[in-house]
Design an enzyme around this catalytic site. Structure first.
Site, short mmCIF file in Angstrom:
data_model
loop_
_atom_site.label_atom_id
_atom_site.label_comp_id
_atom_site.label_asym_id
_atom_site.label_seq_id
_atom_site.Cartn_x
_atom_site.Cartn_y
_atom_site.Cartn_z
CB THR A 8 27.48 25.32 5.51
OG1 THR A 8 27.98 24.04 5.76
CG2 THR A 8 27.08 24.88 3.95
CG HIS A 9 33.56 24.92 4.70
ND1 HIS A 9 33.82 25.97 6.13
CD2 HIS A 9 34.75 25.52 4.00
CE1 HIS A 9 34.18 26.89 5.84
NE2 HIS A 9 34.79 27.03 4.98
CG ASN A 10 27.34 19.29 4.22
OD1 ASN A 10 27.68 18.88 3.31
ND2 ASN A 10 27.77 18.29 5.56
CG ASP A 69 26.03 22.40 14.52
OD1 ASP A 69 27.21 22.27 13.89
OD2 ASP A 69 25.96 21.68 16.12
CB SER A 70 21.99 19.32 11.13
OG SER A 70 22.98 19.52 10.33
CG ASP A 151 19.90 12.67 3.90
OD1 ASP A 151 19.20 13.27 4.72
OD2 ASP A 151 19.97 13.69 2.74
CE LYS A 171 17.69 16.14 4.26
NZ LYS A 171 19.31 15.53 4.03
P1 ITT Z 1 29.38 22.71 8.16
O1 ITT Z 1 29.93 22.49 10.11
O2 ITT Z 1 30.36 23.51 7.05
O3 ITT Z 1 27.75 23.67 8.69
P2 ITT Z 1 29.32 19.35 8.92
O4 ITT Z 1 29.26 18.66 8.05
O5 ITT Z 1 30.50 19.84 9.81
O6 ITT Z 1 29.27 21.29 7.91
P3 ITT Z 1 27.76 19.97 11.68
O7 ITT Z 1 28.77 20.23 12.36
O8 ITT Z 1 26.68 20.73 12.02
O9 ITT Z 1 28.80 20.18 10.00
O10 ITT Z 1 27.79 17.99 11.18
C1 ITT Z 1 26.43 18.13 11.02
C2 ITT Z 1 26.10 16.25 10.50
O11 ITT Z 1 25.17 15.22 10.98
C3 ITT Z 1 26.66 16.33 9.04
O12 ITT Z 1 28.04 16.18 7.99
C4 ITT Z 1 25.86 14.98 8.50
O13 ITT Z 1 26.24 13.86 8.85
C5 ITT Z 1 24.15 14.97 9.63
N1 ITT Z 1 23.39 15.30 9.26
C6 ITT Z 1 22.84 16.87 9.02
N2 ITT Z 1 21.97 17.26 8.58
C7 ITT Z 1 21.77 16.41 7.92
C8 ITT Z 1 21.06 15.26 6.90
O14 ITT Z 1 19.88 16.85 6.18
N3 ITT Z 1 21.22 14.92 5.96
C9 ITT Z 1 21.58 13.94 6.58
N4 ITT Z 1 22.25 13.90 7.62
C10 ITT Z 1 22.78 15.34 7.67
#
Ligand code: ITT
Length: 191
Positions: A8-10, A69-70, A151, A171
């Protein structure tokens, strides 16, 4: 100690993974730390995109990789933004919150749920995917400063506070991500 790449880059996700995976005893690194490229998320499902990210990181690093992916699904938006959650906000969460609240108000339907697809991939191309979901409702205004992404807007069932207000101690026990990790732990025999 077995190595594992968190694909992940998040930074918000990475922080949660480091806590959630700690009991498994992996030596954890991240795709950001390894300088791995971000693959394009071309699938239109959570498991599809999780697999793209995990396989890309496993192949590029030669190590097992775990990707997530979420996203947040909102009943008033027909289940959107869902898989497009990151793109729906495009970095401007204040605007995304306002659009979601407006839609929930207009439909008088505040139901929402988070989904997390977790894919563990091996450099030889093998993979397994686990899904976690958390149900709840949209807050009538963003609340709290903890966590990341959506969140502040999501109140999980059984609670009166948002994920951002509840903080990581709560959480990480109940979230979509925690539920997907619990399945992975069960498969890996770590309880
Ligand atoms: P990576 O693909 O690098 O993992 P990303 O942020 O682009 O990072 P996603 O494509 O899976 O990942 O997008 C998921 C988005 O959904 C994330 O950027 C948030 O906006 C939201 N999200 C997912 N899980 C969350 C959480 O636990 N709390 C709040 N927002 C969440």
């Amino acid at each position: 100690m077995k190595k594992l790449v968190i694909a992940t880059h998040n930074p918000g996700k990475l922080k949660e993974f480091l806590t959630l995976l700690a009991p498994l005893g992996f030596e954890v690194t991240s795709s950001g730390e390894l300088g791995l490229p971000e693959p394009e998320e071309t699938a239109d499902t959570f498991p599809g995109n999780a697999r793209i990210k995990a396989l890309a990181a496993a192949k590029a690093s030669g190590l097992p990789a775990l990707a997530d992916d979420s996203g947040l699904s909102v009943a008033a938006l027909g289940g959107g933004p869902g898989v497009f959650s990151a793109r729906y906000a495009a970095g401007d969460y204040a605007s995304a919150f306002a659009r979601i609240i407006e839609a929930a108000k207009a439909a008088d339907d505040w139901r929402a749920w988070f989904t997390c697809a977790l894919c563990l991939a091996q450099p030889d191309g093998g993979s397994a995917t686990y899904i976690g979901q958390a149900y709840g409702r949209i807050a009538d205004a963003p609340r709290g400063a903890g966590g990341f992404g959506y969140d502040p807007l999501f109140i999980p069932d059984g609670h009166e506070q948002s994920y951002a207000e509840l903080g990581s101690a709560v959480k990480d026990k109940i979230s979509h991500r925690a539920q997907a990790i619990a399945q992975l732990k069960a498969v890996l025999g770590a309880g």
